[in-house]
Design a protein around this motif. Structure first.
Motif, PDB file in Angstrom:
ATOM      1  N   LYS A  18       0.820  -1.224   0.000  1.00  0.00           N
ATOM      2  CA  LYS A  18       0.000   0.000   0.000  1.00  0.00           C
ATOM      3  C   LYS A  18       0.849   1.267   0.000  1.00  0.00           C
ATOM      4  O   LYS A  18       0.402   2.334   0.429  1.00  0.00           O
ATOM      5  N   SER A  19       2.091   1.134  -0.473  1.00  0.00           N
ATOM      6  CA  SER A  19       2.943   2.306  -0.675  1.00  0.00           C
ATOM      7  C   SER A  19       2.707   2.776  -2.111  1.00  0.00           C
ATOM      8  O   SER A  19       3.538   2.585  -3.009  1.00  0.00           O
ATOM      9  N   ASP A  71       2.510   5.654  -3.646  1.00  0.00           N
ATOM     10  CA  ASP A  71       3.378   6.655  -4.275  1.00  0.00           C
ATOM     11  C   ASP A  71       4.653   6.004  -4.807  1.00  0.00           C
ATOM     12  O   ASP A  71       5.096   6.295  -5.926  1.00  0.00           O
ATOM     13  N   SER A  99      -4.580   6.180  -6.178  1.00  0.00           N
ATOM     14  CA  SER A  99      -4.851   5.347  -5.010  1.00  0.00           C
ATOM     15  C   SER A  99      -4.261   5.900  -3.724  1.00  0.00           C
ATOM     16  O   SER A  99      -4.578   5.429  -2.632  1.00  0.00           O
ATOM     17  N   ILE A 100      -3.370   6.896  -3.861  1.00  0.00           N
ATOM     18  CA  ILE A 100      -2.780   7.527  -2.676  1.00  0.00           C
ATOM     19  C   ILE A 100      -3.887   8.170  -1.850  1.00  0.00           C
ATOM     20  O   ILE A 100      -4.900   8.611  -2.384  1.00  0.00           O
ATOM     21  N   GLU A 101      -3.704   8.196  -0.541  1.00  0.00           N
ATOM     22  CA  GLU A 101      -4.732   8.745   0.356  1.00  0.00           C
ATOM     23  C   GLU A 101      -5.169  10.143  -0.089  1.00  0.00           C
ATOM     24  O   GLU A 101      -6.351  10.476  -0.076  1.00  0.00           O
ATOM     25  N   THR A 102      -4.195  10.970  -0.457  1.00  0.00           N
ATOM     26  CA  THR A 102      -4.510  12.252  -1.090  1.00  0.00           C
ATOM     27  C   THR A 102      -4.062  12.126  -2.540  1.00  0.00           C
ATOM     28  O   THR A 102      -2.880  12.303  -2.856  1.00  0.00           O
ATOM     29  N   PRO A 103      -4.972  11.757  -3.435  1.00  0.00           N
ATOM     30  CA  PRO A 103      -4.604  11.450  -4.824  1.00  0.00           C
ATOM     31  C   PRO A 103      -3.844  12.581  -5.501  1.00  0.00           C
ATOM     32  O   PRO A 103      -4.143  13.752  -5.302  1.00  0.00           O
TER      33      PRO A 103
END
Length: 236
Positions: free
Chosen positions: A125-126, A128, A160-164
């Motif tokens: 889930k990394s 970036d 998919s990043i928490e802050t896209p």
């Protein structure tokens, strides 16, 4: 009265996009197996390259054994079982460490190493770092067999990043859409239009939607593009 109808149409279109967001943007690993197979097929006969690819394949095999091998709690173990236990302890971080020298290379070695690194980062889930690895894979060899898929996956990971990171997602969908041979070019075109639209770049979005709307072999995506063109015209 007319404004209410226009608002209703816009709400329906946006609602559809919201419901289908994951299907539209997250297509990771689609055709990855085929792309990897092609990466091996197009590799040169250079012995150094073959050695590099064999080492990378071994890292992947060790990771799979780590994931699939059940824990053995018995006291008596054979030498083969002890070796399996050593493999079982092989971690994702160790894999990334071993891949690092190969991710800096160009050609098929760099493609394969960075694609595997991207998959590991994504599993952790990394997102970036996964995106960065997919971009590096695409740029290691801009072959139509692997580059557009890597750019597309990079764009999906940026979303998919928490802050896209919509800007970088847009850039990579746009790059994927440049490859006419790409099997998912219809999705790349739509997502390039969608992310441009999110960034407020209406004219750029329309250009991608119009290109997709003209395609004969992408009916469902073409229809979706036409819907967005209608919505943009209504807003205008």
């Amino acid at each position: 009265m007319t404004n209410n109808k226009n608002d209703s149409l816009e709400e329906k279109l946006n609602g559809f996009l919201t419901k289908k967001a994951k299907i539209i943007s997250i297509c990771l690993c689609v055709a990855v197996a085929a792309a990897l197979a092609l990466a091996f097929l197009i590799s040169s006969s250079n012995k150094s390259t073959e050695k590099d690819l064999a080492f990378i394949q071994n890292i992947e095999a060790n990771l799979k054994m780590t994931e699939e091998k059940p824990a053995d709690t018995s006291d008596e173990k054979t030498a083969e079982e002890n070796k399996a236990e050593e493999v079982k302890s092989f971690s994702a971080d160790e894999a990334l460490s071993q891949l690092e020298p190969y991710t800096a290379k160009s050609g098929v070695t760099g493609v394969r190493a960075n694609m595997l690194a991207a998959e590991i980062h994504y599993a952790k889930k990394s997102f970036d770092k996964a995106a960065e690895s997919w971009v590096k894979a695409a740029e290691a060899d801009k072959s139509p067999y692997t580059a557009p898929l890597c750019y597309f996956n990079a764009a999906s990971a940026y979303e998919s990043i928490e802050t896209p990171d919509t800007q970088k997602a847009c850039e990579n969908y746009s790059k994927a859409a440049e490859y006419e041979e790409f099997e998912m070019i219809d999705r790349a075109l739509f997502n390039a239009g969608r992310t441009n639209e999110q960034l407020g770049k209406t004219e750029e979005a329309k250009a991608f939607y119009e290109k997709l709307a003209e395609k004969d072999n992408a009916a469902s995506w073409a229809n979706l593009a036409k819907s967005r063109l209608i919505a943009l015209e209504i807003n205008k």
